[in-house]
Structure formats: structure tokens, C-alpha cells
Design a protein around this motif. Structure first.
Motif: not given
Length: 227
Positions: A35-36, A189-190, A195-199
Motif C-alpha cells: 500500500g506504499e 497512488s490511489h 489494493q495494497g500494492k507497492g510502487a
């Protein structure tokens, strides 16, 4: 590392340079959590693109360990690394790099086909992504009929198509005006947060950093600060 999607542990990358060694990255340690959304900034030559390539299993580190979803990338064969990229990593580049002879929906379905996703599931997910991006009415259009902002939103949808854990974005707004850039990064970002992904996003536009949860400052191949 239970909450970590991506972890760098004392990572270095160097290349032979005649009789010397050229150090690109040194002692890189950080963790990207579920989520970050992390922004990666620094001057030209700081090592940002190399770090992104390492995170995407496009390069192997000279030293240290990189983990994606708890898996050590160095432990994987080249074939396994390719499969990992396809299933767990979504790439977004400065240019959309859309396939000119595929329409908008076909761009997404092509990626799903490579991954082996069932047709029905792929169709449903593609429609869902296009709806979220407000591009359902463009689903049958080809890239040359889309604006720059629309093309980049399709590139983001394509990166999300296989439901990856990690999104890697290299200057995704460089070709967009401020309004379109803001819209694209805000949506990304949203989605990452929801969705609890990381970017991890490399950017020179500091105005986009307000959408990031943290910012890593790289300089001379080292992390100077994380804020």
C-alpha cells in the motif's frame, strides 16, 4: 519482511571500467511496504534508473540481496526472473510504448494472454480497468487516435493488468502537461494504496511527490535521505 513487497539489503551495483571499477550504487537499504507509494529523486547520474532496473529483475546486484514478496531474486534462474516480471511487476515508462496495431482493449488483453490468464477473466479485468480510468468509450480506438494523457493511462492500465505486487514507474509524467500528469499520478497512488500494492516512481517533477507516501533521495549512488 511480512509487510514488505520489495526489500533492498546492502545492495551495490558496479561495472568494470578498464582497470578500475565504476560504482553505480552502494549500500542501498530500504523496504517498500504494501500500500506504499515511494518517490525516487536525485540528480542525473545518481543511480535512479539502475535502482529501478534492479528492482525489476532486469539487472542483478553486484552485492547484497533484493527480495520481492519474500523471494530472493538472485536465487532465480533467468527464466524464473522473466516469469516473475510478468506476474508480479508492472512497468510504466516515460513513453507509453503502445503497440500501434492493437486497439486499447487489445493492449490489455495481449498482456493477459502472455500471462496465461483465462479469456473471461482477462476481459472482465480489462473492462474494469478501462472503466476506472474513464476510457471505456475509447476501448476500440488505436494509439494514434488517443491523446498523450490517454496513452499514458492505458500504459498504466496495462501495467496493472496482471495484478502485480509491484509497480515501477520511470518518469511516467515527463511527456504530459501538469494537469494530465497530476491526474495520472493521483490515480496510480490511489490504486496502489487501495489494493495494497507497492510502487516506486522515479520523477524530476517535485510537484508529483505530494502523492507519495515517502521520498528517497539518491546522490552519487547512495541514499542521502528517506522522508
Amino acid at each position: 519482511m511480512d509487510n514488505a513487497i520489495l526489500s533492498f539489503k546492502d545492495v551495490a551495483k558496479s561495472y568494470p571500467d578498464g582497470e578500475n571499477t565504476l560504482d553505480i550504487l552502494q549500500a542501498i537499504d530500504f523496504q517498500l511496504n504494501k500500500g506504499e507509494f515511494i518517490g525516487l529523486v536525485g540528480p542525473s547520474g545518481a543511480g535512479k534508473s539502475t535502482l529501478l532496473s534492479l528492482a525489476g529483475a532486469l539487472l542483478n546486484p553486484t552485492q547484497g540481496e533484493i527480495y520481492l514478496d519474500g523471494i530472493s531474486m538472485a536465487s532465480l534462474s533467468p527464466k524464473e526472473q522473466t516469469a516473475l516480471r510478468l506476474s508480479k511487476i508492472g512497468f510504466i515508462f516515460q513513453s507509453a510504448h503502445l503497440v500501434p496495431y492493437l486497439n486499447v482493449k487489445e493492449q490489455l488483453l495481449f498482456v493477459a494472454k502472455l500471462h496465461g490468464t483465462a479469456k473471461g477473466d482477462a476481459n472482465h479485468h480489462a473492462d474494469e480497468l478501462l472503466d476506472k480510468l474513464g476510457l471505456t468509450h475509447r476501448s476500440k480506438h488505436y494509439p494514434d487516435k488517443l491523446s498523450g494523457g490517454e496513452q499514458q493511462r492505458i500504459a498504466i492500465a496495462r501495467a496493472m493488468m496482471n495484478d502485480p505486487s509491484l509497480i515501477l514507474a520511470d518518469e511516467p509524467t515527463a511527456s504530459l502537461d501538469f494537469s494530465r500528469a497530476t491526474s495520472v499520478v493521483e490515480w496510480l497512488s490511489h490504486e496502489v494504496n487501495e489494493q495494497g500494492k507497492g510502487a516506486l516512481m522515479v520523477t524530476h517533477d517535485e510537484r508529483m511527490l505530494r502523492f507519495c507516501d515517502r521520498v528517497i533521495q539518491l546522490e552519487d549512488g547512495k541514499i542521502r535521505s528517506i522522508s
